[in-house]
Design an enzyme around this catalytic site. Structure first.
Site, mmCIF file in Angstrom:
data_model
loop_
_atom_site.group_PDB
_atom_site.id
_atom_site.type_symbol
_atom_site.label_atom_id
_atom_site.label_comp_id
_atom_site.label_asym_id
_atom_site.label_seq_id
_atom_site.Cartn_x
_atom_site.Cartn_y
_atom_site.Cartn_z
ATOM 1 N N GLY A 39 2.141 2.616 10.721
ATOM 2 C CA GLY A 39 3.077 3.714 10.512
ATOM 3 C C GLY A 39 3.768 4.187 11.770
ATOM 4 N N ASN A 68 0.872 -1.178 0.000
ATOM 5 C CA ASN A 68 0.000 0.000 0.000
ATOM 6 C C ASN A 68 0.909 1.229 0.000
ATOM 7 O OD1 ASN A 68 -1.844 2.006 0.463
ATOM 8 N ND2 ASN A 68 -2.416 1.332 2.527
ATOM 9 N N TRP A 69 1.045 1.805 -1.180
ATOM 10 C CA TRP A 69 1.968 2.949 -1.301
ATOM 11 C C TRP A 69 1.377 4.240 -0.742
ATOM 12 C CZ3 TRP A 69 4.392 2.311 -6.912
ATOM 13 C CH2 TRP A 69 5.313 1.257 -6.882
ATOM 14 N N LYS A 70 0.092 4.228 -0.444
ATOM 15 C CA LYS A 70 -0.583 5.434 0.067
ATOM 16 C C LYS A 70 -0.293 6.619 -0.863
ATOM 17 C CE LYS A 70 -0.313 3.361 4.602
ATOM 18 N NZ LYS A 70 -0.179 3.504 6.039
ATOM 19 N N GLU A 119 -5.580 -4.641 10.906
ATOM 20 C CA GLU A 119 -4.583 -3.596 11.056
ATOM 21 C C GLU A 119 -4.893 -2.772 12.307
ATOM 22 O OE1 GLU A 119 -2.469 -2.633 7.158
ATOM 23 O OE2 GLU A 119 -4.222 -1.356 7.270
ATOM 24 N N GLU A 132 -6.833 4.911 7.683
ATOM 25 C CA GLU A 132 -6.638 6.324 7.331
ATOM 26 C C GLU A 132 -7.894 6.896 6.684
ATOM 27 O OE1 GLU A 132 -2.936 5.621 5.324
ATOM 28 O OE2 GLU A 132 -2.049 5.211 7.275
ATOM 29 N N HIS A 153 -9.642 1.253 4.963
ATOM 30 C CA HIS A 153 -8.339 1.462 5.612
ATOM 31 C C HIS A 153 -8.508 2.461 6.755
ATOM 32 C CE1 HIS A 153 -4.239 2.755 6.332
ATOM 33 N NE2 HIS A 153 -3.884 1.591 5.816
HETATM 34 P P1 PGA Z 1 2.672 0.560 7.740
HETATM 35 O O1 PGA Z 1 1.233 0.742 7.056
HETATM 36 O O2 PGA Z 1 3.230 -0.735 7.195
HETATM 37 O O3 PGA Z 1 3.473 1.753 7.304
HETATM 38 O O4 PGA Z 1 2.462 0.498 9.199
HETATM 39 C C1 PGA Z 1 0.367 -0.355 6.935
HETATM 40 C C2 PGA Z 1 -0.926 0.061 6.304
HETATM 41 O O5 PGA Z 1 -1.404 1.163 6.563
HETATM 42 O O6 PGA Z 1 -1.526 -0.699 5.516
#
Ligand code: PGA
Length: 261
Positions: free
Chosen positions: A177, A11-13, A171, A100, A98
């Site tokens: 993050g 997941n490159w966001k 998650e 976020e 997700h």
């Molecule tokens: P992270 O993100 O590996 O940077 O913790 C995971 C995600 O949000 O899918």
């Protein structure tokens, strides 16, 4: 006997430039050459990069994924990308719910459910993210939160054929993050709960086939121990997916826990 194929989803966001893609794919391909064990890899770049990603993936088995999708085919939904459009670009998987999206953009379960329905109707496969905040965990509400988020999956609306196009990603919000991953035991505990939930709500064979990913600060150093857990079938990877060497390291170390590298 467990037959679930491990899957690793990048997941490159909102990261990277389009010009980084050719080098990333080339390098990643070199690093993964010779890894014969069965597994799948998908990359979810920013939407705009999907055509460039597709060009670079020609002849390769890496799957294309998106980071979200709209709730309907077409219409007046400024800023949204519909599942039909994603299919036009050869996208197979879409990440929904997700944390976020849930926390920064206030997407609630009803909206995630609408996205899920539209995605499945258009033939996309869905990675549905669930997970508790630190506050919820401290209050002893981790299972409750996950169960509420899962409850958008309704047996009467989700026949067997659609279940096969679904992955659940656990998650924990506090691990995303932050560099602080859930311990393998913490991940296993919730992921076992998710599988049990699926067995009761749908059927034991459905639950047995369901792939459940862990996500949240996965890195090469913790991949083996996390993948060693019975109900961890792969990872959803943010930060560690941005560098091809680190991403390949996560996959190889993860697979090595199955004696598969
Ligand atoms: P992270 O993100 O590996 O940077 O913790 C995971 C995600 O949000 O899918």
């Amino acid at each position: 006997m467990e037959t679930r194929t491990p899957i690793f989803v990048a997941n490159w966001k909102m990261n990277k430039l389009v010009r980084d893609i050719p080098e990333f794919i080339h390098r990643f391909g070199e690093l993964m050459r010779g890894s014969a064990s069965p597994h799948e890899v998908a990359i979810a770049p920013p939407f705009l990069y999907l055509p460039e990603l597709a060009r670079n993936l020609e002849g390769k088995s890496i799957l294309r994924a998106a980071q979200n999708c709209g709730t309907t085919k077409f219409g007046a939904y400024t800023g949204e990308i519909s599942p039909v459009m994603l299919r036009e670009f050869g996208v197979e998987w879409v990440i929904l719910g997700h944390s976020e999206r849930r926390h920064i953009y206030k997407e609630d379960d009803a909206l995630v459910a609408a996205r899920l329905k539209a995605a499945l109707e258009e033939g996309l496969k869905v990675i549905l993210c669930v997970g508790e905040t630190l506050q919820e965990r401290k209050a002893g509400k981790a299972f409750q939160t996950v169960e509420t988020q899962l409850s958008i999956l309704k047996p009467n609306e989700l026949p067997q054929a659609l279940w096969e196009r679904l992955i659940i990603a656990y998650e924990p919000v506090w691990a995303i993050g932050t560099g602080e991953n859930a311990s393998p035991e913490q991940a296993q505990e919730v992921q076992a709960f998710i599988r049990k939930w699926a067995a009761e709500r749908f059927s034991p064979p459905t639950a047995q086939k369901l792939r459940i990913l862990y996500g949240g600060s996965v890195k090469p150093e913790n991949a083996k121990a996390l993948m060693g857990q019975k109900d961890v079938d792969g990872f959803l990877i943010g930060t560690a997916s941005l560098d091809p060497t680190v991403f390949a390291g996560v996959i190889q170390n993860g697979l090595s826990s199955h004696g598969l590298a």
